[in-house]
Design a protein around this motif. Structure first.
Motif, mmCIF file in Angstrom:
data_model
loop_
_atom_site.group_PDB
_atom_site.id
_atom_site.type_symbol
_atom_site.label_atom_id
_atom_site.label_comp_id
_atom_site.label_asym_id
_atom_site.label_seq_id
_atom_site.Cartn_x
_atom_site.Cartn_y
_atom_site.Cartn_z
ATOM 1 N N THR A 81 -8.825 -8.941 2.699
ATOM 2 C CA THR A 81 -8.567 -8.145 3.903
ATOM 3 C C THR A 81 -7.488 -7.143 3.544
ATOM 4 O OG1 THR A 81 -9.100 -10.053 5.298
ATOM 5 C CG2 THR A 81 -7.867 -8.240 6.307
ATOM 6 N N LEU A 82 -7.805 -5.877 3.678
ATOM 7 C CA LEU A 82 -6.899 -4.822 3.259
ATOM 8 C C LEU A 82 -6.240 -4.202 4.496
ATOM 9 C CD1 LEU A 82 -9.249 -3.133 0.680
ATOM 10 C CD2 LEU A 82 -7.496 -4.827 0.245
ATOM 11 N N GLU A 83 -4.927 -4.284 4.551
ATOM 12 C CA GLU A 83 -4.193 -3.676 5.654
ATOM 13 C C GLU A 83 -4.080 -2.183 5.401
ATOM 14 O OE1 GLU A 83 -0.524 -5.628 6.590
ATOM 15 O OE2 GLU A 83 -1.390 -7.601 6.229
ATOM 16 N N GLY A 84 -4.382 -1.386 6.388
ATOM 17 C CA GLY A 84 -4.288 0.060 6.238
ATOM 18 C C GLY A 84 -5.525 0.678 5.590
ATOM 19 N N GLY A 85 -6.589 -0.078 5.428
ATOM 20 C CA GLY A 85 -7.806 0.464 4.863
ATOM 21 C C GLY A 85 -7.848 0.352 3.352
ATOM 22 N N LYS A 86 -8.999 0.650 2.796
ATOM 23 C CA LYS A 86 -9.181 0.468 1.355
ATOM 24 C C LYS A 86 -8.410 1.480 0.500
ATOM 25 C CE LYS A 86 -13.379 3.207 1.071
ATOM 26 N NZ LYS A 86 -14.727 3.263 0.626
ATOM 27 N N ASP A 87 -7.962 2.580 1.112
ATOM 28 C CA ASP A 87 -7.187 3.567 0.358
ATOM 29 C C ASP A 87 -5.796 3.068 0.001
ATOM 30 O OD1 ASP A 87 -9.329 5.263 0.449
ATOM 31 O OD2 ASP A 87 -8.579 6.401 2.178
ATOM 32 N N LYS A 88 -5.296 2.091 0.719
ATOM 33 C CA LYS A 88 -3.953 1.548 0.461
ATOM 34 C C LYS A 88 -4.036 0.551 -0.665
ATOM 35 C CE LYS A 88 -1.909 3.697 3.812
ATOM 36 N NZ LYS A 88 -0.861 4.623 3.685
#
Length: 88
Positions: A81-88
């Motif tokens: 689970t990536l906080e702030g989306g996959k760009d972060k």
């Protein structure tokens, strides 16, 4: 998330939960050593047969490699689970 989904093989239909520690121990341990060696030996033979232009032998070896990979080696499914989306 402290556990990942583990299958005894690629063709296994029954998922199991394993901890990351269990998976690391499996990878670093000796349990898969023989099967990994068998697969790598077949891979080298496949490369030699392919380089020599022996398509029949290469196809036979590739089928053996597939059987080893799909029935004797475990498979894991990782997720995150990536906080702030996959760009972060």
């Amino acid at each position: 998330m402290n556990e990942i989904t583990y299958f005894n093989s690629f063709t296994d239909k029954v998922p199991k939960s394993k901890s990351w520690e269990q998976i690391v121990n499996l990878i670093r341990g000796n349990l898969l050593h023989g099967t990994t060696h068998q697969y790598r030996t077949l891979l080298a033979a496949f490369d030699q047969a392919s380089a020599a232009g022996n398509e029949k032998q290469a196809a036979d070896i590739k089928a053996q490699m597939s059987r080893v990979k799909c029935t004797q080696l475990p498979a894991i499914v990782c997720q995150a689970t990536l906080e702030g989306g996959k760009d972060k």
